[in-house]
Design a protein around this motif. Structure first.
Motif, PDB file in Angstrom:
ATOM      1  N   ALA A  11       0.790  -1.159  -0.064  1.00  0.00           N
ATOM      2  CA  ALA A  11       0.002  -0.192   0.098  1.00  0.00           C
ATOM      3  C   ALA A  11       0.877   1.422  -0.153  1.00  0.00           C
ATOM      4  N   LEU A  17      -3.264   2.623  -4.865  1.00  0.00           N
ATOM      5  CA  LEU A  17      -3.993   1.303  -3.736  1.00  0.00           C
ATOM      6  C   LEU A  17      -4.201   1.625  -2.647  1.00  0.00           C
ATOM      7  N   THR A  18      -5.414   1.388  -1.961  1.00  0.00           N
ATOM      8  CA  THR A  18      -5.678   1.637  -0.285  1.00  0.00           C
ATOM      9  C   THR A  18      -5.293   0.306   0.129  1.00  0.00           C
ATOM     10  N   GLN A  20      -7.002  -1.751   1.923  1.00  0.00           N
ATOM     11  CA  GLN A  20      -7.973  -2.702   1.673  1.00  0.00           C
ATOM     12  C   GLN A  20      -7.962  -3.340   0.274  1.00  0.00           C
ATOM     13  N   GLN A  21      -7.385  -2.507  -0.707  1.00  0.00           N
ATOM     14  CA  GLN A  21      -7.110  -3.313  -1.997  1.00  0.00           C
ATOM     15  C   GLN A  21      -5.742  -4.015  -2.091  1.00  0.00           C
ATOM     16  N   SER A  22      -4.935  -3.382  -1.361  1.00  0.00           N
ATOM     17  CA  SER A  22      -3.780  -4.125  -1.206  1.00  0.00           C
ATOM     18  C   SER A  22      -3.900  -5.365  -0.498  1.00  0.00           C
ATOM     19  N   ARG A  24      -6.671  -7.342  -0.581  1.00  0.00           N
ATOM     20  CA  ARG A  24      -7.319  -8.162  -1.396  1.00  0.00           C
ATOM     21  C   ARG A  24      -6.112  -8.629  -2.404  1.00  0.00           C
ATOM     22  N   LEU A  25      -5.442  -7.717  -2.860  1.00  0.00           N
ATOM     23  CA  LEU A  25      -4.402  -8.310  -3.602  1.00  0.00           C
ATOM     24  C   LEU A  25      -3.475  -9.339  -3.335  1.00  0.00           C
TER      25      LEU A  25
END
Length: 93
Positions: A11, A17-18, A20-22, A24-25
């Motif tokens: 992140a 990228l937030t 939260q997105q990191s 999920r990644l």
């Protein structure tokens, strides 16, 4: 390094990228590797290493507390082979 540190690092190095997105990644990458291995496939990440599955045959083991012989069932275990780039960096090359 633990999972949350990896998420935080991704992140911070990718401001678009937030957290939260990191998260999920990272979860998606781990799940993909686990799913491939669960199906008996090899996962090769060039420069990093190879994740594979090995089968261990049934055998007789020994209980370390009392020395009694016990049967150990056959099982499938994950196996990792480090890539050349990792080995070289660890050995200071």
């Amino acid at each position: 390094m633990i999972r949350s540190e990896l998420i935080r690092l991704i992140a911070s190095e990718n401001p678009h990228l937030t957290a939260q997105q990191s998260e999920r990644l990272v979860g998606c990458i781990f799940e993909t590797i686990i799913d491939a291995m669960a199906h008996g496939n090899r996962v090769e990440l060039r420069g990093f290493g190879v994740f594979s599955v090995r089968k261990r045959e049934a055998r007789l083991g020994r209980n370390p507390r009392n020395g009694v012989t016990v049967p150990v069932r056959n099982k499938t275990v994950p196996f990792f082979t480090a890539g050349k780039q990792i080995r070289d960096r660890l050995n200071g090359r």
